[in-house]
Write a protein that holds these residues in place. Structure first.
Motif, PDB file in Angstrom:
ATOM      1  N   UNK A 277      86.026  55.692  92.813  1.00  0.00           N
ATOM      2  CA  UNK A 277      86.335  54.765  91.787  1.00  0.00           C
ATOM      3  C   UNK A 277      87.109  55.383  90.642  1.00  0.00           C
ATOM      4  N   UNK A 278      87.138  54.676  89.561  1.00  0.00           N
ATOM      5  CA  UNK A 278      87.906  55.085  88.389  1.00  0.00           C
ATOM      6  C   UNK A 278      87.329  56.361  87.770  1.00  0.00           C
ATOM      7  N   UNK A 279      86.004  56.463  87.682  1.00  0.00           N
ATOM      8  CA  UNK A 279      85.407  57.671  87.110  1.00  0.00           C
ATOM      9  C   UNK A 279      85.791  58.912  87.905  1.00  0.00           C
ATOM     10  N   UNK A 280      85.776  58.811  89.201  1.00  0.00           N
ATOM     11  CA  UNK A 280      86.157  59.945  90.049  1.00  0.00           C
ATOM     12  C   UNK A 280      87.614  60.314  89.831  1.00  0.00           C
ATOM     13  N   UNK A 281      88.480  59.319  89.705  1.00  0.00           N
ATOM     14  CA  UNK A 281      89.901  59.587  89.467  1.00  0.00           C
ATOM     15  C   UNK A 281      90.101  60.263  88.116  1.00  0.00           C
ATOM     16  N   UNK A 282      89.396  59.788  87.090  1.00  0.00           N
ATOM     17  CA  UNK A 282      89.496  60.406  85.768  1.00  0.00           C
ATOM     18  C   UNK A 282      89.028  61.858  85.812  1.00  0.00           C
ATOM     19  N   UNK A 283      87.878  62.088  86.428  1.00  0.00           N
ATOM     20  CA  UNK A 283      87.333  63.442  86.516  1.00  0.00           C
ATOM     21  C   UNK A 283      88.286  64.367  87.266  1.00  0.00           C
ATOM     22  N   UNK A 284      88.877  63.865  88.323  1.00  0.00           N
ATOM     23  CA  UNK A 284      89.809  64.663  89.114  1.00  0.00           C
ATOM     24  C   UNK A 284      91.045  65.044  88.299  1.00  0.00           C
ATOM     25  N   UNK A 285      91.621  64.096  87.605  1.00  0.00           N
ATOM     26  CA  UNK A 285      92.810  64.370  86.792  1.00  0.00           C
ATOM     27  C   UNK A 285      92.482  65.367  85.688  1.00  0.00           C
ATOM     28  N   UNK A 286      91.384  65.141  84.985  1.00  0.00           N
ATOM     29  CA  UNK A 286      91.012  66.059  83.914  1.00  0.00           C
ATOM     30  C   UNK A 286      90.820  67.473  84.456  1.00  0.00           C
ATOM     31  N   UNK A 287      90.159  67.598  85.589  1.00  0.00           N
ATOM     32  CA  UNK A 287      89.951  68.905  86.204  1.00  0.00           C
ATOM     33  C   UNK A 287      91.280  69.560  86.581  1.00  0.00           C
ATOM     34  N   UNK A 288      92.153  68.804  87.219  1.00  0.00           N
ATOM     35  CA  UNK A 288      93.452  69.336  87.635  1.00  0.00           C
ATOM     36  C   UNK A 288      94.290  69.804  86.454  1.00  0.00           C
ATOM     37  N   UNK A 289      94.123  69.175  85.315  1.00  0.00           N
ATOM     38  CA  UNK A 289      94.910  69.519  84.125  1.00  0.00           C
ATOM     39  C   UNK A 289      94.217  70.567  83.253  1.00  0.00           C
ATOM     40  N   UNK A 290      93.058  71.060  83.696  1.00  0.00           N
ATOM     41  CA  UNK A 290      92.369  72.113  82.960  1.00  0.00           C
ATOM     42  C   UNK A 290      91.531  71.629  81.798  1.00  0.00           C
ATOM     43  N   UNK A 291      91.069  70.368  81.878  1.00  0.00           N
ATOM     44  CA  UNK A 291      90.244  69.781  80.829  1.00  0.00           C
ATOM     45  C   UNK A 291      88.806  69.687  81.345  1.00  0.00           C
ATOM     46  N   UNK A 292      87.891  70.343  80.651  1.00  0.00           N
ATOM     47  CA  UNK A 292      86.484  70.366  81.055  1.00  0.00           C
ATOM     48  C   UNK A 292      85.725  69.220  80.387  1.00  0.00           C
ATOM     49  N   UNK A 293      85.020  68.438  81.182  1.00  0.00           N
ATOM     50  CA  UNK A 293      84.273  67.281  80.685  1.00  0.00           C
ATOM     51  C   UNK A 293      82.907  67.727  80.173  1.00  0.00           C
ATOM     52  N   UNK A 294      82.587  67.310  78.958  1.00  0.00           N
ATOM     53  CA  UNK A 294      81.244  67.545  78.413  1.00  0.00           C
ATOM     54  C   UNK A 294      80.329  66.389  78.792  1.00  0.00           C
ATOM     55  N   UNK A 295      80.823  65.152  78.624  1.00  0.00           N
ATOM     56  CA  UNK A 295      80.059  63.973  79.042  1.00  0.00           C
ATOM     57  C   UNK A 295      81.003  62.809  79.274  1.00  0.00           C
ATOM     58  N   UNK A 296      80.558  61.870  80.098  1.00  0.00           N
ATOM     59  CA  UNK A 296      81.342  60.679  80.400  1.00  0.00           C
ATOM     60  C   UNK A 296      80.364  59.520  80.547  1.00  0.00           C
ATOM     61  N   UNK A 297      80.715  58.378  79.951  1.00  0.00           N
ATOM     62  CA  UNK A 297      79.842  57.208  80.006  1.00  0.00           C
ATOM     63  C   UNK A 297      80.674  55.974  80.315  1.00  0.00           C
ATOM     64  N   UNK A 298      80.173  55.149  81.210  1.00  0.00           N
ATOM     65  CA  UNK A 298      80.826  53.880  81.552  1.00  0.00           C
ATOM     66  C   UNK A 298      79.902  52.739  81.179  1.00  0.00           C
ATOM     67  N   UNK A 299      80.440  51.781  80.429  1.00  0.00           N
ATOM     68  CA  UNK A 299      79.686  50.607  80.001  1.00  0.00           C
ATOM     69  C   UNK A 299      80.424  49.375  80.484  1.00  0.00           C
ATOM     70  N   UNK A 300      79.715  48.479  81.155  1.00  0.00           N
ATOM     71  CA  UNK A 300      80.339  47.248  81.630  1.00  0.00           C
ATOM     72  C   UNK A 300      80.822  46.407  80.462  1.00  0.00           C
ATOM     73  N   UNK A 301      81.944  45.773  80.665  1.00  0.00           N
ATOM     74  CA  UNK A 301      82.502  44.879  79.657  1.00  0.00           C
ATOM     75  C   UNK A 301      82.824  43.555  80.324  1.00  0.00           C
ATOM     76  N   UNK A 302      83.522  42.696  79.629  1.00  0.00           N
ATOM     77  CA  UNK A 302      83.861  41.380  80.166  1.00  0.00           C
ATOM     78  C   UNK A 302      85.054  41.448  81.120  1.00  0.00           C
ATOM     79  N   UNK A 303      85.238  40.381  81.865  1.00  0.00           N
ATOM     80  CA  UNK A 303      86.405  40.201  82.739  1.00  0.00           C
ATOM     81  C   UNK A 303      86.574  41.307  83.770  1.00  0.00           C
TER      82      UNK A 303
END
Length: 70
Positions: free
Chosen positions: A1-27
């Motif tokens: 999904x989108x979280x995996x794609x974000x994590x992959x891009x950040x990793x490939x670009x040398x950006x280390x994730x401290x935390x990530x949160x997804x909250x459902x929204x409308x539409x």
């Protein structure tokens, strides 16, 4: 999904994730908040440019850079 794609891009670009949160929204959308460890601005800029091109990313509504006195 989108979280995996974000994590992959950040990793490939040398950006280390401290935390990530997804909250459902409308539409059938979700808000995602990502906090990273300190990173060079150019690496983050490269990651953001690629993330903006993902087909499931509608917008990046804000980016807040926080200096840690380093």
């Amino acid at each position: 999904g989108v979280l995996a794609a974000l994590a992959s891009i950040l990793s490939q670009k040398g950006v280390s994730i401290r935390s990530m949160q997804q909250v459902s929204a409308e539409n059938n959308c979700a808000a995602i908040t990502c906090i990273t460890h300190p990173v060079e601005e150019g690496k983050m800029d490269n990651a953001i440019a690629e993330i903006k091109e993902l087909p499931n990313v509608r917008e990046i509504s804000s980016i807040i850079r926080v200096g840690l006195g380093q």
